[in-house]
Scaffold this motif. Structure first.
Motif, short mmCIF file in Angstrom:
data_model
loop_
_atom_site.label_atom_id
_atom_site.label_comp_id
_atom_site.label_asym_id
_atom_site.label_seq_id
_atom_site.Cartn_x
_atom_site.Cartn_y
_atom_site.Cartn_z
N ARG A 54 -37.10 27.50 71.47
CA ARG A 54 -38.38 28.10 71.18
C ARG A 54 -38.20 29.15 69.99
O ARG A 54 -37.35 30.07 70.24
N ASP A 125 -39.11 22.91 70.51
CA ASP A 125 -40.08 23.42 71.52
C ASP A 125 -41.11 24.27 70.58
O ASP A 125 -41.05 23.95 69.55
N THR A 158 -44.17 14.13 75.98
CA THR A 158 -44.77 14.94 76.83
C THR A 158 -46.35 15.06 76.87
O THR A 158 -46.60 14.99 78.10
N GLY A 190 -51.30 22.52 69.47
CA GLY A 190 -49.99 22.14 68.73
C GLY A 190 -49.71 20.97 68.96
O GLY A 190 -50.33 19.75 69.18
N ASN A 191 -48.36 20.52 68.81
CA ASN A 191 -47.85 19.10 68.90
C ASN A 191 -48.18 18.29 70.09
O ASN A 191 -48.34 17.15 70.11
N VAL A 192 -48.26 19.20 71.18
CA VAL A 192 -48.41 18.41 72.42
C VAL A 192 -49.83 18.50 72.77
O VAL A 192 -50.69 17.47 72.98
N ASP A 211 -57.47 27.53 70.62
CA ASP A 211 -56.01 28.03 70.07
C ASP A 211 -56.13 29.29 69.24
O ASP A 211 -57.14 29.65 68.45
N TYR A 213 -54.30 29.81 66.53
CA TYR A 213 -54.13 29.57 65.08
C TYR A 213 -55.07 28.76 64.76
O TYR A 213 -55.29 27.54 64.98
N ASN A 216 -54.99 25.12 63.55
CA ASN A 216 -54.88 23.83 64.69
C ASN A 216 -56.05 23.71 65.21
O ASN A 216 -56.52 22.70 65.82
N CYS A 245 -51.98 24.39 77.16
CA CYS A 245 -50.82 23.53 76.66
C CYS A 245 -50.32 24.73 75.34
O CYS A 245 -50.11 24.40 74.42
N ALA A 246 -50.66 26.03 75.79
CA ALA A 246 -49.92 27.17 74.80
C ALA A 246 -48.61 27.66 75.37
O ALA A 246 -47.85 26.96 75.56
N ALA A 267 -49.48 21.38 79.74
CA ALA A 267 -48.05 21.02 79.19
C ALA A 267 -47.42 22.27 79.17
O ALA A 267 -46.08 22.39 79.27
N ALA A 268 -47.89 23.41 79.30
CA ALA A 268 -47.34 24.67 78.91
C ALA A 268 -46.22 25.07 80.16
O ALA A 268 -46.35 24.52 81.15
N ASN A 269 -45.20 25.51 79.81
CA ASN A 269 -43.94 25.90 80.49
C ASN A 269 -44.43 27.17 81.36
O ASN A 269 -45.03 27.98 80.78
N1 LIG Z 1 -43.27 19.87 72.57
C1 LIG Z 1 -42.84 19.28 73.79
O1 LIG Z 1 -42.28 18.06 73.86
C2 LIG Z 1 -42.71 20.13 75.18
C3 LIG Z 1 -42.14 19.69 76.06
C4 LIG Z 1 -42.48 20.48 77.45
C5 LIG Z 1 -43.18 21.55 77.44
N2 LIG Z 1 -43.59 21.90 76.25
C6 LIG Z 1 -44.47 23.14 76.38
O2 LIG Z 1 -45.72 22.91 76.06
C7 LIG Z 1 -46.35 23.98 75.28
C8 LIG Z 1 -47.03 23.53 73.88
O3 LIG Z 1 -45.85 23.08 73.15
P1 LIG Z 1 -45.95 22.61 71.62
O4 LIG Z 1 -44.75 21.96 71.60
O5 LIG Z 1 -47.28 21.88 71.71
O6 LIG Z 1 -45.94 24.05 70.99
P2 LIG Z 1 -46.65 24.05 69.54
O7 LIG Z 1 -46.07 25.24 69.11
O8 LIG Z 1 -46.78 22.93 68.68
O9 LIG Z 1 -47.95 24.66 69.82
C9 LIG Z 1 -48.54 25.45 70.82
C10 LIG Z 1 -49.81 25.91 70.16
O10 LIG Z 1 -50.44 26.92 71.23
C11 LIG Z 1 -51.22 27.78 70.60
N3 LIG Z 1 -51.03 29.11 71.17
C12 LIG Z 1 -50.14 30.15 71.23
N4 LIG Z 1 -50.54 31.18 72.34
C13 LIG Z 1 -51.96 30.82 72.32
C14 LIG Z 1 -52.87 31.50 73.26
N5 LIG Z 1 -52.59 32.60 73.61
N6 LIG Z 1 -54.01 31.06 73.16
C15 LIG Z 1 -54.32 29.79 72.71
N7 LIG Z 1 -53.52 29.00 71.94
C16 LIG Z 1 -52.38 29.63 71.74
C17 LIG Z 1 -50.38 28.04 69.09
O11 LIG Z 1 -51.20 28.46 68.05
C18 LIG Z 1 -49.92 26.32 68.98
O12 LIG Z 1 -51.27 25.57 68.21
C19 LIG Z 1 -45.30 25.13 75.20
O13 LIG Z 1 -45.54 25.97 76.37
C20 LIG Z 1 -44.07 24.29 75.53
O14 LIG Z 1 -42.86 25.07 76.19
C21 LIG Z 1 -43.59 21.38 75.12
#
Ligand SMILES: NC(=O)c1ccc[n+]([C@@H]2O[C@H](COP(=O)([O-])OP(=O)(O)OC[C@H]3O[C@@H](n4cnc5c(N)ncnc54)[C@H](O)[C@@H]3O)[C@@H](O)[C@H]2O)c1
Length: 353
Positions: A54, A125, A158, A190-192, A211, A213, A216, A245-246, A267-269
């Motif tokens: 991350r 991540d 995911t 974001g991605n998920v 979000d 950002y 996004n 999912c943040a 999805a968020a950890n």
């Molecule tokens: N990418 C994966 O395959 C994967 C797998 C397991 C768990 N996760 C968890 O899922 C979550 C999202 O992962 P991702 O890959 O989509 O990350 P990402 O960086 O692509 O997206 C995260 C999004 O959350 C937004 N964000 C951050 N803080 C915020 C807040 N306080 N309020 C609203 N939006 C906020 C960001 O601007 C971003 O658009 C994370 O917690 C990550 O650890 C992801």
């Protein structure tokens, strides 16, 4: 020599409240590229630790360490419950991925990852993309989630797992997994989160998106013709399902009393700030899908060896997340215990055996 009786102070990491018998914590730096990173290997009983990297602009070094310790421990539980031959680890790079990420910084980080080749496999991540993983993999063999070494970006898997988990939760709560017409608040696009919103939109759910950002948020609101809400209100809006999912620790004594949804599944950890928050959710009658169970699709994809059946195997195992959750929901209901406690026990039976 007995360190305790000689009154020698142990390094702060060992006393950290999130330190839970982690096998190894590596502090990494590189002056030239301004790298500051932490790699935490929690447990390797089931095999080499696996868990993404991350990149985040942490306010303090301690906040980064807290995240690395919590996330790596969560990976041990996640990998055990997903049935993977892997332990748990995680890494964090301190910095803003939009402004501080450079190829030199990623290369410097990859050199540190390479030193742990037999013990830790990293991947993407928050803040780290598939392209970044490709760059790191040019230096370290123990980088997954690349376009060459595995199924590529794990985020689609995911998102699929979270979608299946939401349907499983709906089945348990409403007696039907049909999401058409259900109001769903997705926080973090974001991605998920974006891909999850796409699945839910196609099922006819009514989306409420947030979000921090703006680009996004705009992309998702336009793609799904959805309404938006301030991220601070995402948990409290009138909806059926809240999908965080943040980032983590969004479920706590402040936010839980305001939740209107009957289901929290995203999805968020590390969604629960403390174990007590699992109890708070249960006492409010909110069905919580434990984070590391529902979001295991990505690590399942990263761990899958390349081969002709890699994609179909990964999809089948990811879809099975719905069944695992269904068992956890049923066991929790029967025992009167929080779903998070039931999930932890199941995982511990596997990695502590
Ligand atoms: N990418 C994966 O395959 C994967 C797998 C397991 C768990 N996760 C968890 O899922 C979550 C999202 O992962 P991702 O890959 O989509 O990350 P990402 O960086 O692509 O997206 C995260 C999004 O959350 C937004 N964000 C951050 N803080 C915020 C807040 N306080 N309020 C609203 N939006 C906020 C960001 O601007 C971003 O658009 C994370 O917690 C990550 O650890 C992801």
């Amino acid at each position: 020599m007995n360190l305790i009786t000689n009154n020698i102070k142990m390094p702060a990491t060992f006393d950290h409240p999130e330190f839970h018998d982690h096998e190894q914590v590596l502090f990494c730096s590189d002056k030239k590229s301004r790298l500051r990173a932490i790699i935490a290997v929690h447990n390797t009983n089931l095999g080499p630790a696996i868990g993404g990297c991350r990149m985040w602009a942490y306010d303090t070094g301690d906040a980064a360490l807290t995240d690395a310790l919590r996330l790596s421990r969560g990976m041990t539980y996640k990998n055990a419950l997903a049935g993977l031959p892997h332990g748990g680890g995680k890494s964090v790079i301190l910095g803003d991925s939009h402004t501080d990420k450079t190829p030199d910084l990623l290369r410097a980080f990859a050199h540190h990852v390479k030193c742990l080749a037999a013990r830790y496999i990293t991947a993407e991540d928050v803040g780290i993309t598939n392209k970044d993983a490709d760059l790191m993999a040019s230096i370290a063999p123990n980088v997954g989630g690349t376009s060459q070494s595995s199924l590529g970006d794990p985020s689609p898997f995911t998102a699929l797992g979270v979608y299946c988990g939401i349907k499983s939760a709906a089945q348990h709560m409403y007696g039907s997994d049909n999401l058409a017409g259900k109001y769903i608040s997705v926080k973090g696009l974001g991605n998920v989160g974006f891909r999850l919103a796409d699945y839910l939109h196609k099922d006819g759910a009514k989306l409420i998106l947030s979000d921090v950002y703006e680009p996004n948020l705009k992309r998702a609101v336009e793609a799904f013709g959805a309404q938006s809400v301030s991220p601070d209100e995402a948990h409290a809006v009138d909806c059926d399902i809240f999908a965080p999912c943040a980032l983590g620790a969004g479920l706590n004594s402040q936010t839980i009393p305001a939740i209107q949804a009957a289901i929290v599944a995203g999805a968020a950890n590390n969604q629960l700030e403390t174990n007590q928050d699992g109890v708070r959710l249960m006492e409010r009658g909110i069905l919580y899908a434990p984070d590391y169970v529902i979001n295991a699709g990505g690590v399942i994809a990263v761990a899958e060896p390349l081969g002709p059946n890699a994609a179909s195997n990964t999809i089948a195992r990811t879809r099975a997340i719905g069944n695992t959750l269904s068992q956890i929901f049923t066991d929790a209901q029967k025992s009167g215990k929080p779903t998070a406690v039931i999930a932890d026990r199941l995982a511990e039976q596997r990695f502590m055996a």
